[in-house]
Design a protein around this motif. Sequence first.
Motif: not given
Length: 259
Positions: A20-24, A109-118
Motif C-alpha cells: 500500500l505504501r509503495t503503490e501510494a 505478498v498475494r496478488p490480491s494485496a495489489m488489487l486492494v491497495s489500488q
Amino acid sequence: MSATATASAGRRPSPAAAVLRTEARLLYLREPSIALSVLLLPTVLLVILGLIPGFREADAGLGGRRVIDLYVPVAVLLALTMAGMQAMPPILTGYRERGILRRMSTTPVRPSAMLVSQLVLLGGGALFSALLAVAVGRIAFGVALPGRPGGYLLALVLAAASAISLGLLISAVARHEKAAQALGAVTLFPSMFTAGVWLPVQTMPHLLRTIVEYTPLGAASQTLDQAARGAFPGLVHLGVTALWTIALTAAAARWFRWQ
C-alpha cells in the motif's frame, strides 16, 4: 539482543501495508497525471464553470437554483469516473501484462494485496476529490451543503462502488495496457455524459433524462442531487446504482485473471 530483534520484527510493517505504501508513492508522486486528473481536475472544472456569471444566477426553470448548484454533484461524479475508468484499468492491466501479479503469487505478498491497495488508494483519492469539490463549491460560490448528509454519504459510496466496479470490469476484459487505455477512454466519455458533465441530468429532455437515470452514473447523479436538496435519495435510483454495482462486480470477478 534477542529481545531487541524481536521488538524490531514486531514493528516491521505487514507485506500488505508495504504494498500500500509503495503503490501510494508510485500512484500519486511518480504519476502526476493521475494525481491531477483524480484529485484536482473535478474541482478545477467546477471553478471554471463557477466563474461564468450566468451560472451563478438563479434560474426559475431550475426551481430557483443556479447552474453551479447542479455542477457540484457532477464534479463529485467526475472524480469517481476518472479514478475508476481512467486511472485503474491501465495500472492493473499493466501489472498483469508485465507478469508482476504472477510473480507476486510466489511471495508472501498475494496478488490480491495489489488489487486492494489500488481500490483503497483510488477510491480514497476519489472521495477526497469529491469532498474537495463540495468544500470549494460552498466556500467559493455559496453552494449549500448537502441537506441530508447521511443520504449524501450513502449515495456517494454507492456511486464510488459503481465507478470502481466498472473500472475493474475494464481491467478484467482488457488483455494489455494499451487496450485498457482504449477501453477506458471509450467508456469514459459516455459515462461523463450520463454523469451530467456536458449537460446536467436535471436539465435534459424528459425522454433522454429517463434513459440516463437507468445508467449507473445517471442514477447516482439523481441520488446526489436529491440528498443535496435535503431529501433522502429515492429508493429507485439507489437500487439502480446498487444493481449496476453488483452486476459489474460479478462480471469483473468472472473474467478477471491474475496472469
